[in-house]
Design a protein around this motif. Sequence first.
Motif, mmCIF file in Angstrom:
data_model
loop_
_atom_site.group_PDB
_atom_site.id
_atom_site.type_symbol
_atom_site.label_atom_id
_atom_site.label_comp_id
_atom_site.label_asym_id
_atom_site.label_seq_id
_atom_site.Cartn_x
_atom_site.Cartn_y
_atom_site.Cartn_z
ATOM 1 N N LYS A 2 0.251 -1.050 -0.261
ATOM 2 C CA LYS A 2 -0.199 -0.209 -0.036
ATOM 3 C C LYS A 2 1.111 0.620 0.382
ATOM 4 O O LYS A 2 1.856 1.105 0.685
ATOM 5 C CB LYS A 2 -1.062 -0.076 0.968
ATOM 6 C CG LYS A 2 -2.226 -1.263 1.623
ATOM 7 C CD LYS A 2 -3.045 -1.153 0.001
ATOM 8 C CE LYS A 2 -4.580 -2.229 -0.179
ATOM 9 N NZ LYS A 2 -4.506 -1.930 -0.935
ATOM 10 N N LEU A 3 0.417 1.931 -0.677
ATOM 11 C CA LEU A 3 0.862 3.427 -0.458
ATOM 12 C C LEU A 3 0.595 4.501 0.034
ATOM 13 O O LEU A 3 -1.166 4.442 -0.533
ATOM 14 C CB LEU A 3 1.559 3.833 -2.279
ATOM 15 C CG LEU A 3 2.604 2.777 -2.532
ATOM 16 C CD1 LEU A 3 1.864 1.532 -3.508
ATOM 17 C CD2 LEU A 3 4.381 3.559 -3.495
ATOM 18 N N TYR A 4 1.146 5.546 -0.065
ATOM 19 C CA TYR A 4 0.005 7.332 0.328
ATOM 20 C C TYR A 4 0.686 7.833 -0.427
ATOM 21 O O TYR A 4 1.741 8.045 -0.875
ATOM 22 C CB TYR A 4 0.263 7.048 1.769
ATOM 23 C CG TYR A 4 1.931 7.330 2.950
ATOM 24 C CD1 TYR A 4 2.169 8.646 2.722
ATOM 25 C CD2 TYR A 4 2.267 6.351 3.140
ATOM 26 C CE1 TYR A 4 3.599 8.564 2.941
ATOM 27 C CE2 TYR A 4 3.559 6.271 3.802
ATOM 28 C CZ TYR A 4 3.972 7.713 3.713
ATOM 29 O OH TYR A 4 5.878 7.966 4.100
ATOM 30 N N THR A 6 2.574 12.277 -0.460
ATOM 31 C CA THR A 6 3.329 12.048 0.680
ATOM 32 C C THR A 6 2.490 14.151 1.195
ATOM 33 O O THR A 6 2.330 14.455 2.500
ATOM 34 C CB THR A 6 5.338 13.487 -0.108
ATOM 35 O OG1 THR A 6 4.684 13.933 -1.183
ATOM 36 C CG2 THR A 6 5.654 12.065 -0.251
ATOM 37 N N LYS A 9 -1.329 11.261 4.575
ATOM 38 C CA LYS A 9 -0.487 10.074 5.291
ATOM 39 C C LYS A 9 -1.619 9.203 4.897
ATOM 40 O O LYS A 9 -1.649 7.775 5.587
ATOM 41 C CB LYS A 9 0.540 10.212 5.794
ATOM 42 C CG LYS A 9 2.181 10.591 5.369
ATOM 43 C CD LYS A 9 2.879 10.271 6.395
ATOM 44 C CE LYS A 9 3.806 11.626 6.259
ATOM 45 N NZ LYS A 9 5.089 11.075 6.465
ATOM 46 N N ASN A 10 -2.927 9.836 5.077
ATOM 47 C CA ASN A 10 -4.331 8.622 5.002
ATOM 48 C C ASN A 10 -4.729 8.015 4.257
ATOM 49 O O ASN A 10 -5.159 7.533 3.941
ATOM 50 C CB ASN A 10 -5.108 9.279 5.911
ATOM 51 C CG ASN A 10 -4.940 9.897 7.190
ATOM 52 O OD1 ASN A 10 -4.210 9.627 7.713
ATOM 53 N ND2 ASN A 10 -5.458 11.561 7.206
ATOM 54 N N ARG A 12 -4.941 5.083 0.459
ATOM 55 C CA ARG A 12 -4.046 4.690 -0.145
ATOM 56 C C ARG A 12 -4.704 3.570 -0.344
ATOM 57 O O ARG A 12 -6.070 3.281 -1.290
ATOM 58 C CB ARG A 12 -4.596 3.208 1.656
ATOM 59 C CG ARG A 12 -3.825 3.460 3.234
ATOM 60 C CD ARG A 12 -3.132 2.979 3.306
ATOM 61 N NE ARG A 12 -2.244 3.482 4.585
ATOM 62 C CZ ARG A 12 -1.973 5.162 5.918
ATOM 63 N NH1 ARG A 12 -1.815 5.622 4.511
ATOM 64 N NH2 ARG A 12 -1.749 4.196 6.748
ATOM 65 N N TYR A 30 3.740 9.100 -3.537
ATOM 66 C CA TYR A 30 3.090 7.623 -3.899
ATOM 67 C C TYR A 30 4.542 7.365 -2.788
ATOM 68 O O TYR A 30 5.995 7.458 -3.457
ATOM 69 C CB TYR A 30 2.804 6.742 -4.687
ATOM 70 C CG TYR A 30 1.729 6.876 -4.708
ATOM 71 C CD1 TYR A 30 0.606 7.094 -4.438
ATOM 72 C CD2 TYR A 30 1.378 7.203 -6.367
ATOM 73 C CE1 TYR A 30 -0.927 7.241 -5.277
ATOM 74 C CE2 TYR A 30 -0.031 7.666 -7.050
ATOM 75 C CZ TYR A 30 -1.343 7.890 -7.376
ATOM 76 O OH TYR A 30 -2.323 7.778 -6.217
ATOM 77 N N VAL A 33 3.437 2.519 2.630
ATOM 78 C CA VAL A 33 3.561 2.855 3.578
ATOM 79 C C VAL A 33 3.913 2.736 4.761
ATOM 80 O O VAL A 33 4.365 2.461 5.970
ATOM 81 C CB VAL A 33 1.756 2.813 3.660
ATOM 82 C CG1 VAL A 33 0.991 1.960 5.326
ATOM 83 C CG2 VAL A 33 0.536 3.111 2.917
ATOM 84 N N GLU A 34 4.575 1.379 4.270
ATOM 85 C CA GLU A 34 5.626 0.024 5.066
ATOM 86 C C GLU A 34 6.772 0.399 4.214
ATOM 87 O O GLU A 34 7.050 -0.456 3.476
ATOM 88 C CB GLU A 34 4.487 -0.987 5.536
ATOM 89 C CG GLU A 34 5.488 -2.027 6.288
ATOM 90 C CD GLU A 34 5.503 -3.690 6.543
ATOM 91 O OE1 GLU A 34 6.556 -4.259 6.625
ATOM 92 O OE2 GLU A 34 4.594 -3.693 5.963
ATOM 93 N N ASP A 316 10.693 12.535 2.989
ATOM 94 C CA ASP A 316 9.780 11.880 3.829
ATOM 95 C C ASP A 316 10.024 10.538 4.358
ATOM 96 O O ASP A 316 9.418 10.451 5.505
ATOM 97 C CB ASP A 316 8.314 11.360 2.563
ATOM 98 C CG ASP A 316 7.534 10.859 3.130
ATOM 99 O OD1 ASP A 316 6.800 11.436 4.032
ATOM 100 O OD2 ASP A 316 7.668 9.770 3.243
#
Length: 436
Positions: A2-4, A6, A9-10, A12, A30, A33-34, A316
Amino acid sequence: MKLYSTNNKNLRVSFKEAVFNSMPQDKGLYMPVEIPHLDADFIKNIENFSLPEIAYKVASTLLKDEIPADDLKALIDDAINFEAPAVKLDDKTFVLELFHGPSLAFKDFGARFMSRVMSYFLKDGEQLLDVLVATSGDTGGAVALGFLGVPNTRVTILYPEGKVSPIQELQLTTNGQNIRAIEVKGTFDDCQALVKQAFADDELNANFRLTSANSINISRLIPQTFYYFNTYAQLKRQGLNDVIFSVPSGNFGNIGAGLLAYKLGLPVKQFIAATNINDTVPRFLETGVYETKPSTQTYSNAMDVGAPSNWIRIMDLFDEDVESLKKVVTSYRFNDEETLAGIKEIDEQFDYVACPHTAIAYLAIEKFRQENPEDESAAVFLSTAHACKFPDIFPVDIAAKIEIPEQVTALESKPQHADQLGIDFEGFKNYLLNKA
């Protein structure tokens, strides 16, 4: 995976969505997330793995189940089918040659991986994928060759008039098929601004399925981590464990990939962001003030970027903590006169011909060593393009040593075509709508 964004950040999105959208509508970039850590045993024994094996391990760790294992292995074997040797110049100095792909530039890693990922995700009967890309030199050629003939895709490359080398221009303008080139009467930053505006334009998004092949696309960044891990493996085979990377930096995608590799667990002591006089980042690290400026043309044209897009990603990665970033990243700037002196010094000391971008990375290593004489780490400076792309820059005696690859000779007999545009967005928008 999953990506957010910059800028949010909410948010997905899936990897597939990030690849095809390229840039979120909020104009962020993008990011994962992890960022998982590669397992310690892999890093400890990395010298036992080949480049494709390393690439698969890194990609599968990041992407998780986005692409099935067998498909991902086949994709990587097809995309990364050339070497990236770390050539030893002396006991502690290595040049990482990233120009052994089809376009003779490091951008082949990202462009070939990205084009194959997009082709994998594209389904028969889907809307034509329009790939927009701005280039300051090497990106366009790599993207053109990466996407040439890929079904259901069309690539539009914007490049600044008079600011790419003759060979780079041939790589942009001689492809035909699904590749078209636009010569923009402006700078790379102007080209990049046009592309970014296009992604934010409602009418264009309603008419086209737009994506980017610039390093703003996350699928460009991921494969560039592969050669950092592979270089560490090569050094470990020679008994070297401590490494510093010096990276010629323009839009900061290349060093951004290195820092992503660092966050994934690659044990790097220091990264050096080596720039030409387009020094937005060195000034920021010195003063704490991030101030972009119009780009200035130099001998190292692929680094002529005044507003580097990927700096957002780097900040980021370090949670906007400048002091934490500065512990890992040092930056130096060099002008054209120093660049030429660096080319001559590398030739005299090592009988090695380095392109101007490579020379700047070498100069940064030497400056770091002068400032840190106690550091005994192996130093790797990245060679991002084949020297033949810059024939007018070298002294006659050094130019005579450059071997011209066959693919360059073949380009010279091909017809060229490029459209011409100014820097106004309405002109570019009308071009896209009327050339559909």
